[in-house]
Design a protein around this motif. Structure first.
Motif, PDB file in Angstrom:
ATOM      1  N   LYS A  85       0.833  -1.212   0.000  1.00 42.88           N
ATOM      2  CA  LYS A  85       0.000   0.000   0.000  1.00 42.88           C
ATOM      3  C   LYS A  85       0.866   1.261   0.000  1.00 42.88           C
ATOM      4  O   LYS A  85       0.532   2.261  -0.641  1.00 42.88           O
ATOM      5  N   ALA A  86       1.991   1.216   0.699  1.00 44.54           N
ATOM      6  CA  ALA A  86       2.905   2.355   0.772  1.00 44.54           C
ATOM      7  C   ALA A  86       3.763   2.499  -0.481  1.00 44.54           C
ATOM      8  O   ALA A  86       4.503   3.474  -0.619  1.00 44.54           O
ATOM      9  N   GLY A  87       3.683   1.514  -1.381  1.00 43.76           N
ATOM     10  CA  GLY A  87       4.485   1.559  -2.600  1.00 43.76           C
ATOM     11  C   GLY A  87       5.917   1.108  -2.405  1.00 43.76           C
ATOM     12  O   GLY A  87       6.770   1.352  -3.249  1.00 43.76           O
ATOM     13  N   PHE A  88       6.197   0.427  -1.298  1.00 43.16           N
ATOM     14  CA  PHE A  88       7.544  -0.051  -1.021  1.00 43.16           C
ATOM     15  C   PHE A  88       7.860  -1.329  -1.786  1.00 43.16           C
ATOM     16  O   PHE A  88       9.026  -1.623  -2.031  1.00 43.16           O
ATOM     17  N   VAL A  89       6.830  -2.106  -2.109  1.00 46.96           N
ATOM     18  CA  VAL A  89       7.021  -3.346  -2.864  1.00 46.96           C
ATOM     19  C   VAL A  89       6.055  -3.383  -4.040  1.00 46.96           C
ATOM     20  O   VAL A  89       5.007  -2.745  -4.017  1.00 46.96           O
ATOM     21  N   THR A  90       6.441  -4.130  -5.048  1.00 47.98           N
ATOM     22  CA  THR A  90       5.563  -4.384  -6.189  1.00 47.98           C
ATOM     23  C   THR A  90       5.304  -5.880  -6.247  1.00 47.98           C
ATOM     24  O   THR A  90       6.060  -6.673  -5.683  1.00 47.98           O
ATOM     25  N   SER A  91       4.246  -6.242  -6.930  1.00 47.81           N
ATOM     26  CA  SER A  91       3.916  -7.667  -7.019  1.00 47.81           C
ATOM     27  C   SER A  91       3.660  -8.050  -8.465  1.00 47.81           C
ATOM     28  O   SER A  91       3.315  -7.217  -9.306  1.00 47.81           O
ATOM     29  N   GLN A  92       3.841  -9.325  -8.714  1.00 51.35           N
ATOM     30  CA  GLN A  92       3.574  -9.896 -10.038  1.00 51.35           C
ATOM     31  C   GLN A  92       2.880 -11.235  -9.815  1.00 51.35           C
ATOM     32  O   GLN A  92       3.368 -12.077  -9.069  1.00 51.35           O
ATOM     33  N   ARG A  93       1.746 -11.390 -10.445  1.00 56.41           N
ATOM     34  CA  ARG A  93       0.984 -12.636 -10.296  1.00 56.41           C
ATOM     35  C   ARG A  93       1.488 -13.699 -11.268  1.00 56.41           C
ATOM     36  O   ARG A  93       2.145 -13.404 -12.245  1.00 56.41           O
ATOM     37  N   GLY A  94       1.134 -14.930 -10.944  1.00 55.70           N
ATOM     38  CA  GLY A  94       1.421 -16.033 -11.857  1.00 55.70           C
ATOM     39  C   GLY A  94       2.718 -16.749 -11.567  1.00 55.70           C
ATOM     40  O   GLY A  94       3.456 -16.425 -10.639  1.00 55.70           O
ATOM     41  N   LYS A  95       2.982 -17.740 -12.430  1.00 60.03           N
ATOM     42  CA  LYS A  95       4.188 -18.554 -12.277  1.00 60.03           C
ATOM     43  C   LYS A  95       5.427 -17.667 -12.390  1.00 60.03           C
ATOM     44  O   LYS A  95       5.558 -16.868 -13.306  1.00 60.03           O
ATOM     45  N   GLY A  96       6.313 -17.834 -11.436  1.00 58.21           N
ATOM     46  CA  GLY A  96       7.531 -17.026 -11.422  1.00 58.21           C
ATOM     47  C   GLY A  96       7.314 -15.641 -10.836  1.00 58.21           C
ATOM     48  O   GLY A  96       8.232 -14.831 -10.804  1.00 58.21           O
ATOM     49  N   GLY A  97       6.106 -15.357 -10.377  1.00 53.59           N
ATOM     50  CA  GLY A  97       5.797 -14.056  -9.800  1.00 53.59           C
ATOM     51  C   GLY A  97       6.131 -14.002  -8.327  1.00 53.59           C
ATOM     52  O   GLY A  97       6.770 -14.892  -7.779  1.00 53.59           O
TER      53      GLY A  97
END
Length: 158
Positions: A54-66
């Motif tokens: 929420k603070a923008g400190f991390v990003t996420s990626q869905r799916g295999k290898g995410g």
């Protein structure tokens, strides 16, 4: 914070350090992997990660290898920033100085101990804001290198 750094704040630092080390290797990191390495329950880890995301400190990626990654370089985060986000408040050492709830202590005008707590809060904030996430990862790498050197020596003693 008020009255010490909570488990959530301590875990947030560990999670961010884990992500920083993995990011150096170009990896996306799963919650399961962090949970296992850091000994944090997945359910609690989800709460910590939600604050960081929420603070923008991390990003996420869905799916295999995410998974998750730091949004910026480890040197761009201070420990104070990370703890404040995780705690959802200031780094005040006592609740009467924590203005996160929008109210001041009714005794603040005449409390004889308030200056002591205010100064301690300033010292804590200054210290944690002077330290970067990259300081933690550098210490982690040094510990790993020392451990590796010691494992080579152990074979000599058999």
């Amino acid at each position: 914070m008020a009255s010490g750094i909570s488990t959530k704040g301590r875990y947030a630092l560990r999670v961010m350090a884990d992500l920083a080390v993995s990011q150096e290797r170009g990896e996306w990191v799963s919650l399961g992997g962090i949970s296992k390495r850091q000994g944090i329950s997945r359910k609690y880890l989800e709460q910590v990660m939600a604050s960081l995301h929420k603070a923008g400190f991390v990003t996420s990626q869905r799916g295999k290898g995410g998974g998750y990654r730091l949004a910026k370089d480890a040197s761009d985060y201070t420990l104070g920033q990370i703890i404040r986000v995780a705690e959802g408040s200031s780094l005040a050492p006592v609740s009467c100085l924590d203005c996160a709830n929008g109210t001041l202590c009714p005794r603040s005008e005449f409390c004889p101990t308030l200056p002591v707590w205010r100064e301690l809060g300033h010292i804590i904030s200054t210290y944690l804001d002077s330290k970067r996430l990259s300081d933690i990862t550098a210490a982690m790498r040094a510990a790993e290198e020392a451990e590796g050197a010691l494992s080579g020596i152990e074979g000599l003693c058999k």
